[in-house]
Design a protein around this motif. Structure first.
Motif, PDB file in Angstrom:
ATOM      1  N   ALA A 189     -21.308  32.186  -0.459  1.00  0.00           N
ATOM      2  CA  ALA A 189     -22.421  31.370  -0.972  1.00  0.00           C
ATOM      3  C   ALA A 189     -23.388  30.946   0.134  1.00  0.00           C
ATOM      4  N   ASN A 190     -23.071  31.299   1.397  1.00  0.00           N
ATOM      5  CA  ASN A 190     -23.914  30.898   2.527  1.00  0.00           C
ATOM      6  C   ASN A 190     -24.109  29.380   2.569  1.00  0.00           C
ATOM      7  N   GLN A 191     -22.976  28.682   2.645  1.00  0.00           N
ATOM      8  CA  GLN A 191     -23.009  27.229   2.743  1.00  0.00           C
ATOM      9  C   GLN A 191     -21.986  26.764   3.772  1.00  0.00           C
ATOM     10  N   VAL A 192     -22.302  25.664   4.449  1.00  0.00           N
ATOM     11  CA  VAL A 192     -21.369  25.065   5.404  1.00  0.00           C
ATOM     12  C   VAL A 192     -21.275  23.560   5.156  1.00  0.00           C
ATOM     13  N   SER A 193     -20.072  23.028   5.365  1.00  0.00           N
ATOM     14  CA  SER A 193     -19.846  21.585   5.340  1.00  0.00           C
ATOM     15  C   SER A 193     -18.970  21.229   6.536  1.00  0.00           C
ATOM     16  N   PHE A 194     -18.786  19.938   6.736  1.00  0.00           N
ATOM     17  CA  PHE A 194     -18.091  19.452   7.930  1.00  0.00           C
ATOM     18  C   PHE A 194     -17.080  18.398   7.540  1.00  0.00           C
ATOM     19  N   TRP A 195     -15.817  18.660   7.856  1.00  0.00           N
ATOM     20  CA  TRP A 195     -14.729  17.702   7.620  1.00  0.00           C
ATOM     21  C   TRP A 195     -14.310  17.137   8.961  1.00  0.00           C
ATOM     22  N   HIS A 196     -14.006  15.837   8.980  1.00  0.00           N
ATOM     23  CA  HIS A 196     -13.748  15.189  10.259  1.00  0.00           C
ATOM     24  C   HIS A 196     -12.782  14.021  10.069  1.00  0.00           C
ATOM     25  N   SER A 197     -12.001  13.743  11.105  1.00  0.00           N
ATOM     26  CA  SER A 197     -11.234  12.498  11.184  1.00  0.00           C
ATOM     27  C   SER A 197     -10.911  12.276  12.649  1.00  0.00           C
ATOM     28  N   THR A 198     -10.327  11.141  12.954  1.00  0.00           N
ATOM     29  CA  THR A 198      -9.848  10.904  14.319  1.00  0.00           C
ATOM     30  C   THR A 198      -8.350  10.631  14.280  1.00  0.00           C
ATOM     31  N   GLY A 199      -7.697  10.874  15.421  1.00  0.00           N
ATOM     32  CA  GLY A 199      -6.277  10.564  15.557  1.00  0.00           C
ATOM     33  C   GLY A 199      -5.422  11.317  14.563  1.00  0.00           C
ATOM     34  N   SER A 200      -4.644  10.564  13.780  1.00  0.00           N
ATOM     35  CA  SER A 200      -3.751  11.185  12.807  1.00  0.00           C
ATOM     36  C   SER A 200      -4.304  11.115  11.387  1.00  0.00           C
ATOM     37  N   ASP A 201      -5.516  10.607  11.221  1.00  0.00           N
ATOM     38  CA  ASP A 201      -6.064  10.449   9.877  1.00  0.00           C
ATOM     39  C   ASP A 201      -6.345  11.804   9.227  1.00  0.00           C
ATOM     40  N   PRO A 202      -6.206  11.874   7.902  1.00  0.00           N
ATOM     41  CA  PRO A 202      -6.545  13.121   7.217  1.00  0.00           C
ATOM     42  C   PRO A 202      -8.048  13.391   7.272  1.00  0.00           C
ATOM     43  N   LEU A 203      -8.389  14.657   7.217  1.00  0.00           N
ATOM     44  CA  LEU A 203      -9.797  15.052   7.251  1.00  0.00           C
ATOM     45  C   LEU A 203     -10.525  14.530   6.019  1.00  0.00           C
ATOM     46  N   VAL A 204     -11.785  14.149   6.217  1.00  0.00           N
ATOM     47  CA  VAL A 204     -12.646  13.662   5.136  1.00  0.00           C
ATOM     48  C   VAL A 204     -13.948  14.462   5.182  1.00  0.00           C
ATOM     49  N   LEU A 205     -14.443  14.827   4.017  1.00  0.00           N
ATOM     50  CA  LEU A 205     -15.732  15.510   3.974  1.00  0.00           C
ATOM     51  C   LEU A 205     -16.798  14.558   4.505  1.00  0.00           C
ATOM     52  N   THR A 206     -17.461  14.937   5.578  1.00  0.00           N
ATOM     53  CA  THR A 206     -18.310  14.026   6.329  1.00  0.00           C
ATOM     54  C   THR A 206     -19.772  14.417   6.276  1.00  0.00           C
ATOM     55  N   ALA A 207     -20.083  15.680   6.117  1.00  0.00           N
ATOM     56  CA  ALA A 207     -21.473  16.129   5.989  1.00  0.00           C
ATOM     57  C   ALA A 207     -21.492  17.471   5.275  1.00  0.00           C
ATOM     58  N   GLY A 208     -22.578  17.704   4.562  1.00  0.00           N
ATOM     59  CA  GLY A 208     -22.746  18.963   3.849  1.00  0.00           C
ATOM     60  C   GLY A 208     -22.489  18.812   2.365  1.00  0.00           C
ATOM     61  N   PRO A 209     -22.671  19.899   1.622  1.00  0.00           N
ATOM     62  CA  PRO A 209     -22.932  21.250   2.114  1.00  0.00           C
ATOM     63  C   PRO A 209     -24.414  21.473   2.463  1.00  0.00           C
ATOM     64  N   PHE A 210     -24.606  22.404   3.395  1.00  0.00           N
ATOM     65  CA  PHE A 210     -25.947  22.864   3.756  1.00  0.00           C
ATOM     66  C   PHE A 210     -26.014  24.375   3.580  1.00  0.00           C
ATOM     67  N   SER A 211     -27.153  24.837   3.127  1.00  0.00           N
ATOM     68  CA  SER A 211     -27.353  26.272   2.976  1.00  0.00           C
ATOM     69  C   SER A 211     -27.800  26.864   4.294  1.00  0.00           C
ATOM     70  N   VAL A 212     -27.192  27.992   4.679  1.00  0.00           N
ATOM     71  CA  VAL A 212     -27.503  28.632   5.951  1.00  0.00           C
ATOM     72  C   VAL A 212     -26.976  30.059   5.884  1.00  0.00           C
ATOM     73  N   SER A 213     -27.523  30.937   6.659  1.00  0.00           N
ATOM     74  CA  SER A 213     -26.994  32.296   6.721  1.00  0.00           C
ATOM     75  C   SER A 213     -25.710  32.294   7.548  1.00  0.00           C
ATOM     76  N   THR A 214     -24.582  32.477   6.891  1.00  0.00           N
ATOM     77  CA  THR A 214     -23.274  32.376   7.562  1.00  0.00           C
ATOM     78  C   THR A 214     -22.889  33.728   8.163  1.00  0.00           C
ATOM     79  N   SER A 215     -23.674  34.142   9.148  1.00  0.00           N
ATOM     80  CA  SER A 215     -23.523  35.485   9.692  1.00  0.00           C
ATOM     81  C   SER A 215     -22.446  35.526  10.777  1.00  0.00           C
ATOM     82  N   SER A 216     -21.451  36.397  10.583  1.00  0.00           N
ATOM     83  CA  SER A 216     -20.399  36.583  11.590  1.00  0.00           C
ATOM     84  C   SER A 216     -19.806  37.976  11.431  1.00  0.00           C
ATOM     85  N   ASN A 217     -19.493  38.621  12.542  1.00  0.00           N
ATOM     86  CA  ASN A 217     -18.842  39.943  12.478  1.00  0.00           C
ATOM     87  C   ASN A 217     -17.324  39.827  12.521  1.00  0.00           C
ATOM     88  N   GLY A 218     -16.803  38.598  12.467  1.00  0.00           N
ATOM     89  CA  GLY A 218     -15.354  38.414  12.489  1.00  0.00           C
ATOM     90  C   GLY A 218     -14.768  38.379  13.888  1.00  0.00           C
TER      91      GLY A 218
END
Ligand code: NAG
Length: 369
Positions: A189-218
């Motif tokens: 879908a060409n979208q990215v988001s960002f999950w974040h936490s500190t220490g031992s806390d579980p990850l939380v959706l912190t920013a996104g989604p944003f549309s972008v060309s998710t180009s990678s050759n692996g």
């Protein structure tokens, strides 16, 4: 007690996706194992070629003391260093980076790139220079630290999440704080988001989604750091150390826990935002032609400041408070302000305490605001 433990076990297993590439160094006896890999003998989990001319132990070292202690799935973490010898391939940027070595489809479907990162006050990264951290070569999702190239001022102590060079989230990069991250990438879908936490806390959706060309050759995600030069930088004798652990790529459901077997605190036991994804797991084999040396050199040099367009103002910087959910597992009382109250796969509270209302931030996350 029994009920609580059962729910914890269920949540723990229900949340974990499939690890399709594991970069956690568990099978390494030391960083010199990276020397097992070469272009003619592509073994182990990492390609190791972007570094200076000294021995591997000058740039990469492993130790149990280098990992996030909350990460019980990792035996050790990695300390990545850049010094006055860390110039690769005639470039003027200091670089020490590891690239996943895998035939798995780490550039397909909906994936989560996991890692934790910290700094200490010893060999602290310079806040007056731009660092590109754990980046893809097309820079559609990455961390940055320090004064961005072209920005005004003399230093910037923040760690930033950037999408194509635009800062979407930032936090002061304090010493000795582990930042846990998942790059949420939908290559379809060409979208990215960002999950974040500190220490031992579980990850939380912190920013996104944003549309972008998710180009990678692996074979172009760089675990490590690239520091842009300043005029006198080539001669400067400073050394920087960066610490990473819990590095892996996951498909399916996002595991928001840090490591396995983490004991959550009683107030947030089972309320981790749950999300399901309809992306099927990817099993297509990547062609090996994308991993040739000439291809890689050509694409990595596009990070040079002389050939990369950079924004001149950090105008999109914003700080985002990390939402914490504190609803209990029994029933679904109203969520607290800032808590999650809906989204695809969410099974917790759907109402909010007085004074806040439930607002959909994206299909996967509604928050009491
Ligand atoms: C590197 O090679 C040595 C010698 O063959 C082996 O014992 C070690 O397990 C290898 N390391 C990794 C990470 O595969």
């Amino acid at each position: 007690m029994f009920k609580l433990a059962l729910v914890q076990a269920l949540v723990g297993s229900a949340l974990a996706g499939t690890v399709i590439w594991d970069g956690r160094f568990n099978e390494f006896s030391s960083s010199t194992d990276l020397n097992n890999w070469s272009w003619s003998n592509q073994v182990g989990p990492y390609q190791y070629y972007i570094h200076g001319s000294a021995a591997v132990t000058q740039y990469v070292n492993l130790s149990p003391s280098y990992k996030n202690p909350a990460d019980t799935a990792s035996n050790q973490g990695v300390k990545i260093s850049i010094d006055k010898t860390a110039y690769w391939n005639g470039q003027n940027m200091r670089r020490t980076e590891l690239i996943p070595q895998t035939s798995a489809g780490i550039n397909q479907g909906r994936l989560y790139y996991h890692f934790s990162v910290k700094r200490t006050n010893t060999n602290a990264p310079r806040a007056d220079l731009e660092h590109q951290v754990n980046f893809f070569e097309s820079h559609f999702t990455e961390l940055k630290y320090g004064l961005l190239s072209g920005a005004s001022g003399s230093s910037d102590p923040t760690l930033k999440w950037c999408v194509s060079g635009q800062t979407k989230w930032s936090v002061t990069f304090d010493a000795d704080v582990w930042h846990n991250v998942a790059y949420d990438i939908d290559f379809s879908a060409n979208q990215v988001s960002f999950w974040h936490s500190t220490g031992s806390d579980p990850l939380v959706l912190t920013a996104g989604p944003f549309s972008v060309s998710t180009s990678s050759n692996g074979a172009d995600w760089h675990l490590g750091v690239l520091r842009l030069p300043m005029n006198s930088d080539l001669q400067s004798s400073d050394v920087e150390d960066w610490y990473f652990s819990g590095v892996y790529v996951e498909s399916g459901s996002l595991n928001t826990q840090i490591g396995s077997g983490v004991t959550p605190t009683t107030t947030r036991t089972t309320t981790t935002p749950v999300r399901t994804t309809t992306t099927s797991s990817t099993t297509t084999q990547r062609t090996t032609t994308g991993t040739t040396l000439s291809t890689t050199i050509r694409t990595t040099t596009t990070t040079s400041p002389t050939t990369t367009a950079r924004t001149t103002t950090p105008s999109t910087t914003r700080s985002t408070a990390v939402a914490t959910t504190t609803t209990s597992a029994s029933g679904s009382p109203p969520a607290n302000k800032w808590g999650q109250c809906g989204g695809i796969g969410w099974t917790g509270a759907t109402t909010c305490v007085d004074g806040s209302t439930c607002q959909a931030l994206n299909p996967y996350y509604s928050q009491c605001l």
